[in-house]
Every structure is written in C-alpha cells, then in structure tokens.
Motif scaffolding. Sequence first.
Motif, mmCIF file in Angstrom:
data_model
loop_
_atom_site.group_PDB
_atom_site.id
_atom_site.type_symbol
_atom_site.label_atom_id
_atom_site.label_comp_id
_atom_site.label_asym_id
_atom_site.label_seq_id
_atom_site.Cartn_x
_atom_site.Cartn_y
_atom_site.Cartn_z
ATOM 1 N N LEU A 190 0.818 -1.214 0.000
ATOM 2 C CA LEU A 190 0.000 0.000 0.000
ATOM 3 C C LEU A 190 0.850 1.260 0.000
ATOM 4 C CD1 LEU A 190 -2.809 -1.036 2.525
ATOM 5 C CD2 LEU A 190 -2.943 -0.951 0.026
ATOM 6 N N ASP A 191 1.981 1.226 0.707
ATOM 7 C CA ASP A 191 2.821 2.424 0.750
ATOM 8 C C ASP A 191 3.677 2.596 -0.501
ATOM 9 O OD1 ASP A 191 4.518 0.325 1.238
ATOM 10 O OD2 ASP A 191 5.012 0.902 3.287
ATOM 11 N N ASP A 192 3.515 1.690 -1.471
ATOM 12 C CA ASP A 192 4.181 1.869 -2.765
ATOM 13 C C ASP A 192 3.339 2.729 -3.706
ATOM 14 O OD1 ASP A 192 6.418 0.265 -2.167
ATOM 15 O OD2 ASP A 192 5.305 -1.566 -2.663
ATOM 16 N N LEU A 193 2.138 3.073 -3.277
ATOM 17 C CA LEU A 193 1.223 3.858 -4.104
ATOM 18 C C LEU A 193 1.210 5.316 -3.668
ATOM 19 C CD1 LEU A 193 -1.842 1.436 -4.105
ATOM 20 C CD2 LEU A 193 -0.239 1.775 -5.993
ATOM 21 N N ARG A 194 1.254 6.208 -4.665
ATOM 22 C CA ARG A 194 1.010 7.629 -4.449
ATOM 23 C C ARG A 194 -0.051 8.031 -5.464
ATOM 24 N NH1 ARG A 194 6.635 10.562 -4.835
ATOM 25 N NH2 ARG A 194 7.337 8.649 -5.881
ATOM 26 N N LEU A 195 -1.277 7.683 -5.153
ATOM 27 C CA LEU A 195 -2.355 7.808 -6.125
ATOM 28 C C LEU A 195 -2.648 9.255 -6.499
ATOM 29 C CD1 LEU A 195 -4.821 5.037 -4.885
ATOM 30 C CD2 LEU A 195 -3.092 4.916 -6.689
ATOM 31 N N SER A 196 -2.458 10.174 -5.595
ATOM 32 C CA SER A 196 -2.704 11.578 -5.921
ATOM 33 C C SER A 196 -1.751 12.075 -7.003
ATOM 34 C CB SER A 196 -2.572 12.443 -4.666
ATOM 35 O OG SER A 196 -1.254 12.351 -4.129
ATOM 36 N N GLU A 197 -0.560 11.457 -7.061
ATOM 37 C CA GLU A 197 0.423 11.801 -8.089
ATOM 38 C C GLU A 197 0.429 10.785 -9.232
ATOM 39 O OE1 GLU A 197 4.317 13.166 -6.251
ATOM 40 O OE2 GLU A 197 3.385 12.164 -4.531
ATOM 41 N N ARG A 198 -0.407 9.750 -9.109
ATOM 42 C CA ARG A 198 -0.488 8.650 -10.083
ATOM 43 C C ARG A 198 0.861 7.940 -10.244
ATOM 44 N NH1 ARG A 198 -2.820 12.032 -14.798
ATOM 45 N NH2 ARG A 198 -1.739 10.454 -16.017
ATOM 46 N N LEU A 199 1.543 7.714 -9.129
ATOM 47 C CA LEU A 199 2.842 7.054 -9.126
ATOM 48 C C LEU A 199 2.763 5.723 -8.396
ATOM 49 C CD1 LEU A 199 5.267 10.022 -8.330
ATOM 50 C CD2 LEU A 199 4.726 9.051 -10.566
ATOM 51 N N ILE A 200 3.550 4.776 -8.860
ATOM 52 C CA ILE A 200 3.639 3.471 -8.204
ATOM 53 C C ILE A 200 5.100 3.036 -8.194
ATOM 54 C CG2 ILE A 200 3.223 2.202 -10.358
ATOM 55 C CD1 ILE A 200 1.728 0.105 -8.652
ATOM 56 N N THR A 201 5.546 2.455 -7.093
ATOM 57 C CA THR A 201 6.916 1.975 -6.961
ATOM 58 C C THR A 201 6.923 0.456 -7.001
ATOM 59 O OG1 THR A 201 7.553 3.887 -5.615
ATOM 60 C CG2 THR A 201 8.968 1.949 -5.492
ATOM 61 N N LEU A 202 7.766 -0.088 -7.845
ATOM 62 C CA LEU A 202 7.884 -1.538 -8.003
ATOM 63 C C LEU A 202 9.203 -2.013 -7.430
ATOM 64 C CD1 LEU A 202 6.628 -1.809 -11.697
ATOM 65 C CD2 LEU A 202 5.294 -2.155 -9.612
#
Length: 334
Positions: A190-202
Amino acid sequence: MLLDIEEHIVTRNKKRVHVRGSSEFPQLILTFKNHYAQKYSHTSLKDHIYHVGKFIGYVQRHFIGVAPLHSIHDCKKFTKSMVVSYEEHLVERMHLDQIKKSTLNRVLFSMKLFLDMLSTLKVNYIRYIIPQSLRAQANRSNEFVNLEEVHVLLESIEKSSSNSKIRNMCIVLLIMELGCRPIEVANIHLDDLRLSERLITLHSVKSKTRTLKMSKDLTDMIHEYLHFTRSLCPVEHNNLFVTHRTRSPITSQMISSMFSHSNKISFGKIRFSAKSLRHTYATNALDNLNDFDQVSESMGHKHRRSTEWYIHRSVQRLLAKTLPINPLNRLNEV
C-alpha cells in the motif's frame, strides 16, 4: 476470476506434495528452496530444485563414500572433481543429442546456485563458473498480444461474477500498461502507491526499485479496488492485492493461474500470458523510438542485453498486431 480457481490450486497442491527431485533428498532440497525463495519465482525455483536433485543423485551414485546425503552438512564431502565429472557427463549427453545446449546451460546454472549456497552457508567452498563454451541463451518466445484480445479478456473479467474481478482487472492493466513482472505486482504494498500523483513503486530482486507513472484509468481502477474490495475486510499485512477467501497476499503463481483461467473462459484456450503483455510493452516502446536506456529502466532490466533482445525481435509484420500505444508517454510525465 482468481477466486474461482483458488480452491483448485489448493486441491492440486495437496495431490502433488513433492516438487520433482525433492523426495530423494528432502532436507537438502528444503534448505535450497528456503535459501532462494525470495529471489526466484515459484516456477523458476521448481526447475532449479529438479536440476539440483539430479546433480545430487549423480554424485551419490557415482562416488563411493559420499552417501548418505541427509543434511546440508553432508555436502562437505563434495569435491571439485565431482562437479567436473557431472559437467562432463552433461556435455557427453549434449554431443549425443540427448539434451540441447540451452538445457545444459540451465542445468549447470542450477548446480552453480547450489554450490554458491554451500559457500554462503560455510559448508563447502567449491567455486564454479560455467565455461564460456557451454553458455547459451535460453530459448525465448516472441510473444505479442493484439488489442482486440486484450479487450476480450478484460470484458470477460468484467462480466464475471467473481468477487475478485476488480482486482484481476487492476493486475491485467498494470502489466499491460507498465510492463511489470507478475512477481513485482504480487509484491506491491500500500505504501508503494502515491495515487494523488499517479505514481507506483515496483520492487524486484533483479532490478531493485523503480517508480513509474500510471494512467488516470488505471489509477481510478486501483482507487475503486481499494475502496470497494481491499477495505472491506482489514488484514494484518500491507500487500495491495489479496485473495478473496483468506485475505492473504497473492503470489506470482496465482497471477499466472488467473491469466490461464481467464484465457480459457475468453478464448477456449490459453492465447497469452502475463509475460506476453510485458513483451508487447517492451517491443512497442522501442518501436515508437523511445530512448533505449529509458525503456530498459522502465522494464527493470539489470543488463542492457535484456533490452537489446527486443530490438532483434522487432519484426514489423508482428508489430502491426500489437497494442497501438506508446507506453512511455506516461513515464515521461514523472
């Protein structure tokens, strides 16, 4: 869709308790499996276990005084001559056309992993390097997915009665849009998501960590999953994607099974896998003349040669049938 097959997976695993090659040397194989469990997917690890079991069996049969091999500490008896003997045995089989060079390379790599583990555990210090003359690129398929097939699959998932359909659509869109590996999808927290910025970390053992930009459609789909599905039954772990029944984290094997099951529902047979979508992403990104290093980075490739493979496979008549999008348009927005 995944909900419908989870019970099947559990039943199937109960019937097949032992991985191939694991029954004869259970303790050694278990140690090997646990040692590499975080580095390799279930399918890759299963193949390595099979090859390691063959190697241990060969040594036990052909060298007096080695048996029994019950625990990892019994491997102190291994010598370099035993390793060389097994290598020569495989080379002879290759010359007799019993195995291909690519197979020989995979078997030797599995043996090397086992020897490296012994060294790490300070049991035995045999250093082994696969000879250059025996190295071969494993056979790789040139898989492409056309847009119509993706639409059919997504519509099939959307129309299903599965409680996991929103999650499954998120998974398909993630792999199609970002070219990520199934194991990376399974490892998203869940903390890999920054939905307000539309970013995801893999995150991946192979490529470490990378952050990518998502489309608005994908971001909205993940929002919907979090609001209507993921939040219904709170869980103790932080994984994004969970099973409907047990609320445990999904695995890369479950993702592969979901693709297979959805393909059979949509087409009556398996037409493409998660890997096919990743291949399509890479080929289209390169064909649209994006920067080579940027494509390599977005794919999470550790070595440039992994990305170069897609250039050699970029055949125009096949590309005409692939997804007509430029996947890196969104990456450039980061």
